[in-house]
Write a protein that holds these residues in place. Sequence first.
Motif, mmCIF file in Angstrom:
data_model
loop_
_atom_site.group_PDB
_atom_site.id
_atom_site.type_symbol
_atom_site.label_atom_id
_atom_site.label_comp_id
_atom_site.label_asym_id
_atom_site.label_seq_id
_atom_site.Cartn_x
_atom_site.Cartn_y
_atom_site.Cartn_z
ATOM 1 N N VAL A 105 0.849 -1.192 0.000
ATOM 2 C CA VAL A 105 0.000 0.000 0.000
ATOM 3 C C VAL A 105 0.883 1.239 0.000
ATOM 4 C CG1 VAL A 105 -1.945 -1.105 1.168
ATOM 5 C CG2 VAL A 105 -0.176 -0.030 2.538
ATOM 6 N N LYS A 106 0.287 2.366 -0.339
ATOM 7 C CA LYS A 106 1.013 3.632 -0.370
ATOM 8 C C LYS A 106 0.075 4.755 0.068
ATOM 9 C CE LYS A 106 -0.048 4.438 -5.278
ATOM 10 N NZ LYS A 106 0.487 4.660 -6.628
ATOM 11 N N THR A 107 0.639 5.928 0.282
ATOM 12 C CA THR A 107 -0.178 7.104 0.580
ATOM 13 C C THR A 107 -0.788 7.636 -0.707
ATOM 14 O OG1 THR A 107 1.203 7.681 2.464
ATOM 15 C CG2 THR A 107 -0.176 9.430 1.560
ATOM 16 N N LYS A 108 -2.043 7.974 -0.654
ATOM 17 C CA LYS A 108 -2.747 8.463 -1.837
ATOM 18 C C LYS A 108 -2.177 9.807 -2.277
ATOM 19 C CE LYS A 108 -7.395 9.060 -3.728
ATOM 20 N NZ LYS A 108 -8.851 8.955 -3.458
ATOM 21 N N THR A 109 -1.942 9.935 -3.562
ATOM 22 C CA THR A 109 -1.416 11.179 -4.109
ATOM 23 C C THR A 109 -2.499 12.243 -4.112
ATOM 24 O OG1 THR A 109 0.140 9.957 -5.493
ATOM 25 C CG2 THR A 109 -0.339 12.227 -6.123
ATOM 26 N N SER A 110 -2.135 13.453 -3.684
ATOM 27 C CA SER A 110 -3.065 14.575 -3.615
ATOM 28 C C SER A 110 -2.574 15.694 -4.526
ATOM 29 C CB SER A 110 -3.165 15.080 -2.168
ATOM 30 O OG SER A 110 -3.778 16.347 -2.105
ATOM 31 N N PHE A 111 -3.499 16.413 -5.127
ATOM 32 C CA PHE A 111 -3.141 17.550 -5.971
ATOM 33 C C PHE A 111 -3.668 18.857 -5.379
ATOM 34 C CE2 PHE A 111 -2.937 13.898 -8.741
ATOM 35 C CZ PHE A 111 -1.799 14.137 -9.498
ATOM 36 N N THR A 112 -3.842 18.898 -4.080
ATOM 37 C CA THR A 112 -4.412 20.068 -3.409
ATOM 38 C C THR A 112 -3.356 21.000 -2.837
ATOM 39 O OG1 THR A 112 -4.542 18.929 -1.273
ATOM 40 C CG2 THR A 112 -6.433 18.720 -2.761
ATOM 41 N N GLY A 113 -2.081 20.607 -2.918
ATOM 42 C CA GLY A 113 -1.038 21.413 -2.306
ATOM 43 C C GLY A 113 -0.861 21.139 -0.831
ATOM 44 N N THR A 114 -1.586 20.163 -0.286
ATOM 45 C CA THR A 114 -1.418 19.771 1.106
ATOM 46 C C THR A 114 -1.343 18.248 1.197
ATOM 47 O OG1 THR A 114 -3.800 19.769 1.478
ATOM 48 C CG2 THR A 114 -2.606 21.781 2.043
ATOM 49 N N ARG A 115 -0.656 17.772 2.232
ATOM 50 C CA ARG A 115 -0.447 16.332 2.409
ATOM 51 C C ARG A 115 -1.720 15.645 2.866
ATOM 52 N NH1 ARG A 115 3.280 16.571 6.408
ATOM 53 N NH2 ARG A 115 1.674 16.308 7.974
ATOM 54 N N THR A 116 -1.891 14.417 2.449
ATOM 55 C CA THR A 116 -2.983 13.592 2.940
ATOM 56 C C THR A 116 -2.396 12.347 3.583
ATOM 57 O OG1 THR A 116 -4.930 12.292 2.320
ATOM 58 C CG2 THR A 116 -3.184 12.444 0.697
ATOM 59 N N GLU A 117 -3.123 11.759 4.526
ATOM 60 C CA GLU A 117 -2.699 10.492 5.126
ATOM 61 C C GLU A 117 -3.565 9.329 4.641
ATOM 62 O OE1 GLU A 117 0.041 10.114 6.731
ATOM 63 O OE2 GLU A 117 0.459 12.256 6.694
ATOM 64 N N GLU A 118 -4.404 9.576 3.646
ATOM 65 C CA GLU A 118 -5.247 8.511 3.104
ATOM 66 C C GLU A 118 -4.394 7.498 2.355
ATOM 67 O OE1 GLU A 118 -9.123 7.985 0.112
ATOM 68 O OE2 GLU A 118 -8.397 9.996 0.686
ATOM 69 N N LYS A 119 -4.698 6.205 2.520
ATOM 70 C CA LYS A 119 -3.914 5.144 1.892
ATOM 71 C C LYS A 119 -4.677 4.515 0.727
ATOM 72 C CE LYS A 119 -1.058 6.032 5.165
ATOM 73 N NZ LYS A 119 0.094 6.916 4.883
ATOM 74 N N GLU A 120 -3.905 3.999 -0.226
ATOM 75 C CA GLU A 120 -4.487 3.295 -1.358
ATOM 76 C C GLU A 120 -3.562 2.149 -1.731
ATOM 77 O OE1 GLU A 120 -4.858 5.927 -4.656
ATOM 78 O OE2 GLU A 120 -2.714 6.277 -4.850
ATOM 79 N N GLY A 121 -4.023 1.269 -2.583
ATOM 80 C CA GLY A 121 -3.223 0.126 -2.961
ATOM 81 C C GLY A 121 -2.031 0.494 -3.815
ATOM 82 N N ASP A 122 -0.943 -0.236 -3.608
ATOM 83 C CA ASP A 122 0.196 -0.184 -4.509
ATOM 84 C C ASP A 122 0.196 -1.524 -5.253
ATOM 85 O OD1 ASP A 122 2.455 0.592 -5.866
ATOM 86 O OD2 ASP A 122 3.785 0.596 -4.154
ATOM 87 N N LEU A 123 0.872 -2.541 -4.743
ATOM 88 C CA LEU A 123 0.723 -3.871 -5.330
ATOM 89 C C LEU A 123 -0.624 -4.492 -4.988
ATOM 90 C CD1 LEU A 123 4.053 -5.867 -5.152
ATOM 91 C CD2 LEU A 123 2.912 -4.871 -7.132
ATOM 92 N N ALA A 124 -1.168 -4.113 -3.838
ATOM 93 C CA ALA A 124 -2.490 -4.629 -3.472
ATOM 94 C C ALA A 124 -3.561 -3.737 -4.079
ATOM 95 C CB ALA A 124 -2.636 -4.658 -1.948
ATOM 96 N N GLU A 125 -4.528 -4.348 -4.731
ATOM 97 C CA GLU A 125 -5.634 -3.543 -5.250
ATOM 98 C C GLU A 125 -6.756 -3.440 -4.232
ATOM 99 O OE1 GLU A 125 -6.753 -5.421 -8.867
ATOM 100 O OE2 GLU A 125 -7.953 -6.991 -7.917
ATOM 101 N N GLY A 126 -6.663 -4.217 -3.143
ATOM 102 C CA GLY A 126 -7.653 -4.130 -2.076
ATOM 103 C C GLY A 126 -7.243 -4.964 -0.884
ATOM 104 N N TRP A 127 -7.870 -4.712 0.277
ATOM 105 C CA TRP A 127 -7.591 -5.468 1.491
ATOM 106 C C TRP A 127 -8.815 -5.460 2.392
ATOM 107 C CZ3 TRP A 127 -5.159 -0.855 0.248
ATOM 108 C CH2 TRP A 127 -5.501 0.250 1.027
ATOM 109 N N GLU A 128 -8.853 -6.415 3.314
ATOM 110 C CA GLU A 128 -10.009 -6.542 4.197
ATOM 111 C C GLU A 128 -9.575 -7.167 5.525
ATOM 112 O OE1 GLU A 128 -14.561 -8.400 4.172
ATOM 113 O OE2 GLU A 128 -13.097 -9.003 2.657
#
Length: 603
Positions: A105-128
């Motif tokens: 997993v990785k941190t989700k890329t943001s284009f707002t000029g501020t950091r986000t801590e939201e996570k998204e899949g890198d090699l994993a496309e999902g998890w539970e």
Amino acid sequence: MSSGQGYWTQTLARRLSRRRALAAGAGLSAGAALALAGCGGGSDGGASTQGESGLLAKVEDSSSRAVPGGVYQSFEANDIQGMDPYGGSSARAQFVSYFCYPRLVKTKTSFTGTRTEEKEGDLAEGWEFSGDGLTLTFKLRQGAIWDRRAPTNGRAVDAEDVLFSADRFLRLSPNANNFFNSKSEAAPILSLSAPDSRTVVMKLKFPYVPLIATLSRALNIQIMPRESDGKFDPKNEVRGAGPWMVSNYQASTIIEFRRNPDWYVKGRPFLEGWSAPIVPEYPTQLAQFRAGNIWGGVVRQEDILSVKQDIPALNLFKGDYGIGTPAVFFGFQGPFKDARVRQALSMAIDRQLLADTQSDSAKFQAAGLPSTIRLNNFIGAGWEGYWLDPTGKEMGDAAKYFRLDLAEARKLLNAAGITGKLSTKLFYPHNGYGTVYQQYVQLLHGIIQESNLFDVRLNPLDYQSDYIPNIHFGGQAIGAWDGMAVTPAAQGDEAGHQLLAQYHSGGNASRQPKGEDPRLDQMIDAQIRETDVNKRIAMIKDIQRYMVTTMIAVPFHYQAAGFGLSWPWVGNAGAVRGGNVPPTETYPYLWFDKVTYDKVKGA
């Protein structure tokens, strides 16, 4: 303005003299005099043309205008230490792997000029997670392939690669203590298994709330192909599945990358490559930036305004508050075994003076730029919602230990049986962490000496052979040396996990000897397992209030949402933000605007 150590030493001396003069001339207490030297005002966040001066560039997602191609001109201040993420004990050993090896997993890329801590899949496309929180199942991304060169030959990334990498991490990484229960009872993972080629199952000893956040950090489990076990030399070669591939490396000279055409994010990176000559000296870095031969990431805060004034075409962007926590920690031998001595040291540190000296916040404010200083607590000031202002009302009576109060510090030392100056050593690496770290060690030393309560002798160590194994990573070293040391801005992966890694006796870089503070261990364990967000936030705040009672370490630094300069032909600069792995989370979204380049260069 000089950027060398002499500047900082002279500046500190002037400000110390000014503070003494103010206090003597007006009959002020040290605390009142400190207030006169402090910083304030300003705001935070990214927006178009912020600040009364209008100096800040417009923050926007320009991806729709991006033209593929171009090689970003960057630099590295230090040579790499191999290409194997598990082949060394420092972050420098992972520099190349940040570009090339994926994570789950990785941190989700943001284009707002501020950091986000939201996570998204890198090699994993999902998890539970299972209902009881004791099983975490990842489903791997289809279409992710390894490097097309031998021996990986473009084969699909599969679950066996994940198991291989996790085992290698367990055996070789000092960070494994934070993950695997076999290494530390404070860590959650019992086992990993692969029911099929696209499924990875983690079994946990107990629910571990920040697990996804910790897995997003590149210092932790990076996924390598199992061919790295003997079929190629991972120290000197890379066969990755990330956004970049190593194209050229010349020791002590240059490292270059080219885009991976098979990265799962189609059409990214925009750039064709990334070039980073090894440029150790800041004056040389700055000269190359001024000439347009380095495109960003160079200018120190004390030089931002003058460089912008000299080159108006540069884009100026405001950053985020950091989450690192530089701190003084102790060997727990001799007088520092007594918590009162550690508390006295905290009360002898003029944190605001250090921030005022190093941040240039007042200059930014005078130029109409929003600049506010936050003091770190036991977690970094950038952890919004979790951080407590260490001198604020929410800290209650505990706030006194973060305020400069030499009289109370003297009383604490007397109560501990120390009636004169306490002679001690301050250990730090003279190499490995860069010039800014060296500056704040020197500043901190000067401020502690100024208190007249401590006589501190600087004791520089070699980073790789001495400081890292014998001081920084604790283990047998904790409690085996006499004196104090200075840790750099350890980022942590998540607010509560940062407490575990740095202050729980089972953490990989713990500042606490085993059994020194069992109540702190219990409090950290409890918040790690708490799934109710509001309850967990309250628990983390309680920990910050409690920790001053034993002062396992002394946070002394600050965070400022600083500023950066970039040449205007770098598209998305200042707008795109990610987590702590820019080669994956932000660099692929930068682009080269040749039209602007030709216009600026031809001007």
